[in-house]
Every structure is written in structure tokens, then in C-alpha cells.
Write a protein that holds these residues in place. Sequence first.
Motif, short mmCIF file in Angstrom:
data_model
loop_
_atom_site.label_atom_id
_atom_site.label_comp_id
_atom_site.label_asym_id
_atom_site.label_seq_id
_atom_site.Cartn_x
_atom_site.Cartn_y
_atom_site.Cartn_z
N CYS A 12 7.81 31.43 -36.49
CA CYS A 12 8.71 30.52 -37.22
C CYS A 12 10.08 30.45 -36.56
O CYS A 12 10.38 31.19 -35.63
CB CYS A 12 8.80 30.91 -38.69
SG CYS A 12 10.02 32.17 -39.08
N CYS A 16 12.37 36.14 -34.70
CA CYS A 16 12.77 37.56 -34.73
C CYS A 16 12.57 38.18 -33.35
O CYS A 16 11.51 38.02 -32.75
CB CYS A 16 11.93 38.32 -35.76
SG CYS A 16 12.19 37.72 -37.44
N ALA A 36 7.12 42.92 -37.29
CA ALA A 36 6.91 41.51 -37.65
C ALA A 36 6.46 41.40 -39.10
O ALA A 36 5.91 42.35 -39.67
CB ALA A 36 5.86 40.89 -36.74
N CYS A 37 6.67 40.21 -39.71
CA CYS A 37 6.10 39.96 -41.05
C CYS A 37 4.60 39.70 -40.87
O CYS A 37 4.08 39.64 -39.75
CB CYS A 37 6.79 38.77 -41.70
SG CYS A 37 6.41 37.21 -40.90
N ILE A 39 2.85 37.04 -41.19
CA ILE A 39 2.49 35.82 -40.45
C ILE A 39 2.65 36.05 -38.96
O ILE A 39 1.80 35.69 -38.15
CB ILE A 39 3.35 34.60 -40.84
CG1 ILE A 39 3.70 34.55 -42.32
CG2 ILE A 39 2.71 33.31 -40.40
CD1 ILE A 39 4.64 33.41 -42.69
N HIS A 160 9.63 31.87 -44.16
CA HIS A 160 10.39 32.58 -43.12
C HIS A 160 10.61 34.00 -43.64
O HIS A 160 11.74 34.39 -43.99
CB HIS A 160 11.75 31.91 -42.88
CG HIS A 160 11.67 30.48 -42.45
ND1 HIS A 160 11.47 29.43 -43.33
CD2 HIS A 160 11.76 29.91 -41.22
CE1 HIS A 160 11.44 28.31 -42.66
NE2 HIS A 160 11.62 28.56 -41.38
FE1 SF4 Z 1 10.20 36.65 -37.96
FE2 SF4 Z 1 8.01 36.49 -39.51
FE3 SF4 Z 1 9.20 34.27 -38.62
FE4 SF4 Z 1 7.87 35.86 -36.94
S1 SF4 Z 1 6.99 34.66 -38.63
S2 SF4 Z 1 9.87 34.88 -36.56
S3 SF4 Z 1 8.35 37.91 -37.77
S4 SF4 Z 1 10.07 35.76 -40.03
#
Ligand code: SF4
Length: 437
Positions: A12, A16, A36-37, A39, A160
Motif C-alpha cells: 500500500c 513501510c 509487516a501487517c 496484507i 493501510h
Molecule cells: Fe505497511 Fe501494511 Fe501497507 Fe505494507 S500493506 S506498506 S506493511 S501498512
Amino acid sequence: SKIITDVVCPFCGTLCDDLEVKVSDDGSKIEEVYNACVIGTEKFLHSQATDRLTVPMKKDDAGEWHETSMNDAVEYTAQMLANAKKPLMYGWSSTSCEAQSIGHEIAELCGAVVDNTATVCHGTTLIAVQDVGVPSCTLGEVKNRADRIIFWGCNPAHAHPRHMSRYSIFPRGFFTGKGHKARKMIVVDPRKTDTAGMADIHMQIEQGRDYELLSALRVAVRGAPLPETVAGIPREIIQDAADTLKSGRFVVIFFGMGVTQSLSKNHNIDMAIMLTKDLNEHTKAAIMPMRGHYNVTGSGEVMGWQFGYPFSIDLSRGFARYNPGDSSSNDLLRRGEVDAVFVLGSDPGAHFPFSSVKKIWDLPSVCVEPHYTPTTAVSKLHVPVAFVGVEVGGCAYRMDAVPIHCRKVAEPPEGVLTDEEFLKLVLARVKEIKGVA
Ligand code: SF4
């Protein structure tokens, strides 16, 4: 195994950049993803899927899929683009800026329309920015300074997931040492989302009445009288929200598709930007779109510096023309004004209206994509490629327009090209067909 640090998440627009990825010593297998999250983690782990496609697939006249060679895939794509009168080259939001740039060169040679996912997302934001400018900032400034946060028409808790913990609500920054305890959070959303559930003030606006509520907030910020209710929100709550914003040291308005694609579209964003301007009379304020695909911002930047416009660019007359609503993908598809479709780094099959998807099905079409998607299913040729940000590095722009270099952490399967490699082969072949040096 070894751990690779400072890895960037290519999912996204939060991009990050603090991930750690455990890979086998030869780099062939990703074993675990840290920080990471859910997703973002899935994006890395998906690249390891055992049923992943590694050879191009072509549909015959009877609709049956057959494996084909990479040479044939390049030839089909180059012939399709070079021989079309007005091909559509759509997507670009989930690939690197380097690949986007090569794609644009092909588009210029073929007199194509180049468009990105902003056309159905934050394109209205880009139009508003052209109308009235944009007072924005970086996510680092948000973390270190912002103490009043609005989420308008967006749901970062799900879309997000690390935005609030890394930048906007929870982190302790240089001037925000108390973290979320010293921040006030306002959410404007017709639904009781998980983000709204965390807010100090949730304005449960009537659907599609964002323009009115934004105008009312401007009135309240100026201290002028309000009617009893606006967009379903009692005036006391609107005044409370305006006072909360004015009492802050640094306000940031984050906004998403709930406001960019609801009634009034770009005029909503004009008004949100003007609210930001008004707030700057009292305190410091900035505004930022919550961009979805990890490099949709980069696509707008690259189109901007190459053609002068950020999306929906028609090159069919040999120079760049920009007229969203006329030169945007859905309008062209539905009016039957393009005669070939090339998709890379997005999934219009999942997000465009049925009438547009049907056109992709009817026309000569190529989808360059590591996954099986609704778009690959309706295309004539599916070219599997390496995952950008996992199996090949490249530049991407975060939602605050900060460029970040994504890292390669693993090797792609044998024989699978990167977006850049495939596009370079197509470009070379298009030049041969067109007789261009
Ligand atoms: Fe960060 Fe999660 Fe978005 Fe990846 S999907 S950039 S880990 S918020």
C-alpha cells in the motif's frame, strides 16, 4: 537462513520501510516476514506459492488457454501495440518507476492512451490540486508534529493497517512525545468502521454530502453561525470538531475514496483543500490523500515529468492531451474508442464496471501480472513476471510523494522476467516494426 533488514513493503501507499525478511541462504525461498501487517506479509508469501504461473499463457479462438514461449509473448504484445490505431496502456501503480518510464516510451511510439489507477481513485484529487494547489507535508512531519488528525472517507485500520501505528495516531515523535494520548482523532464516514470506533469525534455523515459538511466546517472555523444540522450532523458537533482543529498545533487531513468518488468528486477536494487553507489562519495544517497501490503516486510523478499530466494521457495525435472524463480508461472503453488493451501492475477486471471489462474481453489484450486475477482471466495473453519489491528492486513513491528504493529479497523463478525486462524486449520489437532507430 539470513535476515535482510530495511526491506520496503510493496503493497500500500504507506510503503513501510522497516520490514525484516528471513530468506534461505541461496535467496530462493522467503521463510518469514517480520514487522509487516497481514496484507504486506501476504504479498511476500504469495510470491512463494507453489501453483504460481511461470510461463506465459495464451488464449486460442475457442477460449482455451495454452502455454506459449516468452518470445511469442513479446511478439504478440509488440504486434498488438504497434498495429493498433489507439491502444490503451493501463495500470502502472504496482510496478517501479523505471518500468513505468519504459512503458511510456512504448506508448509514445504507438500513439497509445496511458492511464493509471488514479482514474478510478484519486484522479479527482489530482484535478483539485491543479485547481487550487495543495498544502501538504511528509509522513515524518505527521509523526513528529501532528496532534489533530482527520480521516475523511477512508478506513486505514483495514486499508493501510500500519499507517496509524507508524505515522499518524500512535507513534511518539519529536514534538509528540505523548503519542496518541496527546492527539485528537476525527473520522468522517457514513459507516461505523473500525477506524471510526477509535475516533474522539465520529461524524457519521449522510452519504454523498461531503461538500456540505466541508463547507460547514469552514463556516465553523471562521466563527460564523451554522444551521441546526448539516449533512445529518448537529451543529454542536461540527462546532466541536472545528474548535478541536483550531486548538491543535498541527492538523492533518487524510482522505480517501469515500470522498474522492462520492457526489461532487473533485469539488469535494477543492473544498477540503480550502478548509486546510482556512485552518492555516489559526494553526498549521496540511492535507494528504491516502493512496492505495504502493506506487500509484510514482505513476503520477513519472507521467507528470514525462508528459506534463498525472493520468489519462492521450498520445494518439503525437503529443500529450489530457481530458479526464474523455481521455480516461472507462470512458474510452465504454465508447469503444480503443482497439487494444495492455494492462500492467493493476487489476481493472476486478475494479472497472462490467461494460468496460467486457470490452477488454472482446479486444486484443495483454495482462502482465504475477498473479492470476480477474484481468488475466479476460485477457488474450497473460505474461507472468517477477514481484517488484520482492524479486527485483526499483523506485516507488510513498503517499506523501517521498521516493523510496524498494529492495530485492529473493530470486524470481527461473525464466520469469521482470516488468522492466519484458517491457524492454517489447520496446525493441516495437521499434523494429515501426522502423525507428
Ligand atoms: Fe505497511 Fe501494511 Fe501497507 Fe505494507 S500493506 S506498506 S506493511 S501498512
